[in-house]
Design a protein around this motif. Structure first.
Motif, PDB file in Angstrom:
ATOM      1  N   ARG A 114       0.828  -1.210   0.000  1.00 23.69           N
ATOM      2  CA  ARG A 114       0.000   0.000   0.000  1.00 23.69           C
ATOM      3  C   ARG A 114       0.864   1.262   0.000  1.00 23.69           C
ATOM      4  NH1 ARG A 114      -2.736  -1.158   4.165  1.00 23.69           N
ATOM      5  NH2 ARG A 114      -4.564  -2.056   3.140  1.00 23.69           N
ATOM      6  N   ALA A 115       1.928   1.261   0.826  1.00 18.23           N
ATOM      7  CA  ALA A 115       2.791   2.437   0.925  1.00 18.23           C
ATOM      8  C   ALA A 115       3.581   2.674  -0.364  1.00 18.23           C
ATOM      9  CB  ALA A 115       3.754   2.269   2.103  1.00 18.23           C
ATOM     10  N   GLU A 116       4.089   1.604  -0.981  1.00 16.95           N
ATOM     11  CA  GLU A 116       4.884   1.750  -2.200  1.00 16.95           C
ATOM     12  C   GLU A 116       4.033   2.212  -3.372  1.00 16.95           C
ATOM     13  OE1 GLU A 116       8.212   1.598  -2.685  1.00 16.95           O
ATOM     14  OE2 GLU A 116       8.240   1.560  -0.502  1.00 16.95           O
ATOM     15  N   LEU A 117       2.812   1.707  -3.453  1.00 14.11           N
ATOM     16  CA  LEU A 117       1.904   2.153  -4.509  1.00 14.11           C
ATOM     17  C   LEU A 117       1.565   3.628  -4.326  1.00 14.11           C
ATOM     18  CD1 LEU A 117      -0.434  -0.970  -4.671  1.00 14.11           C
ATOM     19  CD2 LEU A 117       1.236  -0.267  -6.385  1.00 14.11           C
ATOM     20  N   ALA A 118       1.348   4.025  -3.087  1.00  8.75           N
ATOM     21  CA  ALA A 118       1.049   5.427  -2.815  1.00  8.75           C
ATOM     22  C   ALA A 118       2.250   6.314  -3.132  1.00  8.75           C
ATOM     23  CB  ALA A 118       0.631   5.601  -1.356  1.00  8.75           C
ATOM     24  N   ARG A 119       3.476   5.820  -2.857  1.00  9.95           N
ATOM     25  CA  ARG A 119       4.683   6.603  -3.127  1.00  9.95           C
ATOM     26  C   ARG A 119       4.859   6.853  -4.621  1.00  9.95           C
ATOM     27  NH1 ARG A 119      10.316   5.966  -3.677  1.00  9.95           N
ATOM     28  NH2 ARG A 119      10.152   3.704  -3.886  1.00  9.95           N
ATOM     29  N   MET A 120       4.404   5.914  -5.433  1.00  9.44           N
ATOM     30  CA  MET A 120       4.461   6.092  -6.882  1.00  9.44           C
ATOM     31  C   MET A 120       3.295   6.908  -7.409  1.00  9.44           C
ATOM     32  SD  MET A 120       7.055   4.652  -8.532  1.00  9.44           S
ATOM     33  CE  MET A 120       6.430   4.212 -10.156  1.00  9.44           C
ATOM     34  N   GLY A 121       2.403   7.313  -6.472  1.00  5.40           N
ATOM     35  CA  GLY A 121       1.249   8.093  -6.890  1.00  5.40           C
ATOM     36  C   GLY A 121       0.072   7.263  -7.350  1.00  5.40           C
ATOM     37  N   ILE A 122       0.101   5.962  -7.024  1.00  2.00           N
ATOM     38  CA  ILE A 122      -0.977   5.063  -7.436  1.00  2.00           C
ATOM     39  C   ILE A 122      -2.019   5.019  -6.330  1.00  2.00           C
ATOM     40  CG2 ILE A 122      -1.565   2.703  -8.120  1.00  2.00           C
ATOM     41  CD1 ILE A 122       1.330   2.398  -9.067  1.00  2.00           C
ATOM     42  N   ASP A 123      -3.172   5.592  -6.595  1.00  2.00           N
ATOM     43  CA  ASP A 123      -4.249   5.686  -5.605  1.00  2.00           C
ATOM     44  C   ASP A 123      -5.133   4.446  -5.731  1.00  2.00           C
ATOM     45  OD1 ASP A 123      -6.029   6.513  -3.719  1.00  2.00           O
ATOM     46  OD2 ASP A 123      -7.073   7.940  -5.024  1.00  2.00           O
ATOM     47  N   LEU A 124      -4.749   3.395  -4.996  1.00  2.00           N
ATOM     48  CA  LEU A 124      -5.478   2.141  -5.081  1.00  2.00           C
ATOM     49  C   LEU A 124      -6.594   2.132  -4.052  1.00  2.00           C
ATOM     50  CD1 LEU A 124      -5.093  -0.368  -6.852  1.00  2.00           C
ATOM     51  CD2 LEU A 124      -3.894  -1.424  -4.934  1.00  2.00           C
ATOM     52  N   ARG A 125      -7.750   1.671  -4.468  1.00  2.00           N
ATOM     53  CA  ARG A 125      -8.896   1.663  -3.568  1.00  2.00           C
ATOM     54  C   ARG A 125      -8.659   0.748  -2.362  1.00  2.00           C
ATOM     55  NH1 ARG A 125     -10.637   1.602  -8.709  1.00  2.00           N
ATOM     56  NH2 ARG A 125     -10.781  -0.671  -8.794  1.00  2.00           N
ATOM     57  N   ASP A 126      -8.128  -0.459  -2.618  1.00  4.04           N
ATOM     58  CA  ASP A 126      -7.978  -1.424  -1.539  1.00  4.04           C
ATOM     59  C   ASP A 126      -6.913  -2.439  -1.941  1.00  4.04           C
ATOM     60  OD1 ASP A 126      -8.189  -3.155   0.549  1.00  4.04           O
ATOM     61  OD2 ASP A 126     -10.230  -3.833   0.099  1.00  4.04           O
ATOM     62  N   ALA A 127      -5.821  -2.527  -1.183  1.00  2.00           N
ATOM     63  CA  ALA A 127      -4.744  -3.471  -1.502  1.00  2.00           C
ATOM     64  C   ALA A 127      -5.168  -4.916  -1.300  1.00  2.00           C
ATOM     65  CB  ALA A 127      -3.517  -3.167  -0.650  1.00  2.00           C
ATOM     66  N   ASP A 128      -6.321  -5.135  -0.637  1.00  4.73           N
ATOM     67  CA  ASP A 128      -6.811  -6.492  -0.409  1.00  4.73           C
ATOM     68  C   ASP A 128      -7.684  -6.998  -1.551  1.00  4.73           C
ATOM     69  OD1 ASP A 128      -5.888  -7.451   2.258  1.00  4.73           O
ATOM     70  OD2 ASP A 128      -6.795  -5.565   2.902  1.00  4.73           O
ATOM     71  N   GLN A 129      -8.038  -6.150  -2.479  1.00  9.39           N
ATOM     72  CA  GLN A 129      -8.897  -6.602  -3.565  1.00  9.39           C
ATOM     73  C   GLN A 129      -8.103  -7.476  -4.536  1.00  9.39           C
ATOM     74  OE1 GLN A 129      -8.997  -2.248  -5.199  1.00  9.39           O
ATOM     75  NE2 GLN A 129      -9.891  -3.540  -6.800  1.00  9.39           N
ATOM     76  N   PRO A 130      -8.760  -8.464  -5.154  1.00 12.00           N
ATOM     77  CA  PRO A 130      -8.068  -9.309  -6.127  1.00 12.00           C
ATOM     78  C   PRO A 130      -7.506  -8.454  -7.263  1.00 12.00           C
ATOM     79  CG  PRO A 130     -10.196 -10.249  -5.544  1.00 12.00           C
ATOM     80  CD  PRO A 130     -10.171  -8.875  -4.951  1.00 12.00           C
ATOM     81  N   ILE A 131      -6.281  -8.746  -7.672  1.00 12.60           N
ATOM     82  CA  ILE A 131      -5.660  -7.923  -8.707  1.00 12.60           C
ATOM     83  C   ILE A 131      -6.403  -8.059 -10.039  1.00 12.60           C
ATOM     84  CG2 ILE A 131      -4.005  -9.614  -9.578  1.00 12.60           C
ATOM     85  CD1 ILE A 131      -1.920  -7.269  -9.526  1.00 12.60           C
ATOM     86  N   GLY A 132      -7.136  -9.160 -10.190  1.00 13.00           N
ATOM     87  CA  GLY A 132      -7.920  -9.352 -11.406  1.00 13.00           C
ATOM     88  C   GLY A 132      -9.059  -8.369 -11.560  1.00 13.00           C
ATOM     89  N   THR A 133      -9.433  -7.675 -10.470  1.00 13.30           N
ATOM     90  CA  THR A 133     -10.510  -6.686 -10.547  1.00 13.30           C
ATOM     91  C   THR A 133      -9.994  -5.323 -11.002  1.00 13.30           C
ATOM     92  OG1 THR A 133     -10.272  -6.021  -8.226  1.00 13.30           O
ATOM     93  CG2 THR A 133     -11.746  -7.870  -8.703  1.00 13.30           C
ATOM     94  N   LEU A 134      -8.674  -5.167 -11.094  1.00 11.32           N
ATOM     95  CA  LEU A 134      -8.105  -3.899 -11.547  1.00 11.32           C
ATOM     96  C   LEU A 134      -8.161  -3.808 -13.064  1.00 11.32           C
ATOM     97  CD1 LEU A 134      -4.883  -3.607  -9.334  1.00 11.32           C
ATOM     98  CD2 LEU A 134      -7.204  -2.821  -8.816  1.00 11.32           C
ATOM     99  N   SER A 135      -8.107  -2.604 -13.563  1.00 11.31           N
ATOM    100  CA  SER A 135      -8.036  -2.412 -15.009  1.00 11.31           C
ATOM    101  C   SER A 135      -6.652  -2.804 -15.507  1.00 11.31           C
ATOM    102  CB  SER A 135      -8.309  -0.951 -15.367  1.00 11.31           C
ATOM    103  OG  SER A 135      -7.245  -0.125 -14.907  1.00 11.31           O
ATOM    104  N   GLY A 136      -6.524  -2.966 -16.822  1.00 11.38           N
ATOM    105  CA  GLY A 136      -5.230  -3.312 -17.398  1.00 11.38           C
ATOM    106  C   GLY A 136      -4.168  -2.281 -17.076  1.00 11.38           C
TER     107      GLY A 136
END
Length: 290
Positions: free
Chosen positions: A140-162
């Motif tokens: 969660r912290a590394e994604l935020a550091r790159m500016g990636i605003d992820l809704r939930d780090a616990d969600q399956p990665i398959g639910t993310l867009s390409g």
């Protein structure tokens, strides 16, 4: 515009490049997959490799990623001549490759995919287990550091867009200490908005000091972020330019085939139809006629 310079072992030794290929070739039997290709990857820069299908882009990726060793020419990493024999060897030298078909497990959460294959553990002996808390918080912290605003780090990665999955892969490479990031057509299957999201994080990796190799067939995407451009055609170099030496129109023209495209246009021009074949009828009635 500058043609690619003649590469020599002495010329590249002090170039400051993270990765340098000088006149590299690869053959599969009698098939020439790549011949005399040169490029440089510098920290804080994006080198774009452009070409249509069959141009040699995939072979170039495999050489840099350690999948296939080159046959002739010189490969240097941080100024040291080397020959990569495995992807693990490339990773150990700081080269991370993100392929178009991302190696993720769709039903696993984002944080699990972030550490896939490199899971930290806690405890000792029979009590050793994955450090889930650390993985979740770090992802969660590394994604935020790159500016990636992820809704939930616990969600399956398959639910993310390409585009979001590509961004997670980029952040993962940065976290695990990559110095060179090779991206295989990261925007190929994405729409305009998602492509823009990915290019934003490609630029973020560049700004973090990484040397980026962006493989693409889209000159518009390349020109938005690229510092250097290498054009491939049928396994050979068709051009090499710095951004200040070429504009988008010329880059697009060279990518599309340049003189070959001009010749095709001339061949496809509609020739005048002779009168005895109905050419006169095709022009319509004369003025004043019925």
């Amino acid at each position: 515009m500058n043609a690619h310079p003649e590469a020599t072992p002495e010329a590249g030794a002090d170039s400051g490049a993270l990765v340098e290929l000088a006149d590299v070739s690869k053959y599969y039997g009698n098939v020439r997959a790549l011949e005399d290709v040169s490029l440089e990857v510098h920290p804080g820069e994006i080198t774009c490799v452009l070409g249509d299908n069959g141009a040699g882009k995939s072979t170039l990726i495999k050489i840099i990623a350690g999948l296939h060793p080159h046959d002739t020419g010189t490969l240097r990493i941080a100024g040291e001549e080397t020959r990569l024999s495995s992807p693990r060897q490339a990773l150990d030298r700081g080269i991370a490759t993100v392929y178009q078909d991302l190696a993720v497990v769709p039903l696993m959460p984002v944080w699990r995919n972030f550490f896939l294959g490199s899971e930290p553990t806690t405890g000792k002996g029979p009590f050793r287990r994955m450090d889930v808390r650390f993985m979740r918080e770090t992802a969660r912290a590394e994604l935020a550091r790159m500016g990636i605003d992820l809704r939930d780090a616990d969600q399956p990665i398959g639910t993310l867009s390409g585009g979001e999955r590509q961004c997670v892969a980029i952040a993962r490479a940065v976290y695990f200490g990559a110095k060179v990031l090779v991206l295989d057509e990261p925007t190929a299957a994405l729409g305009v908005k998602q492509s823009g999201v990915v290019l934003k994080y490609v630029a973020a990796a560049r700004d973090a000091g990484l040397g980026v190799v962006l493989i693409t067939h889209n000159p518009h995407h390349a020109y938005l972020v690229g510092d250097r451009f290498v054009l491939l055609k049928r396994g050979a170099m068709a051009g090499s330019h710095l951004k200040g030496d070429v504009d988008l129109d010329e880059l697009t023209r060279q990518m599309a085939g340049g003189s070959d495209l001009d010749e095709l246009g001339e061949a496809l021009e509609r020739a005048p139809v002779p009168d005895h074949l109905g050419g006169g009828a095709a022009r319509g009635p004369e003025p004043g006629g019925r």
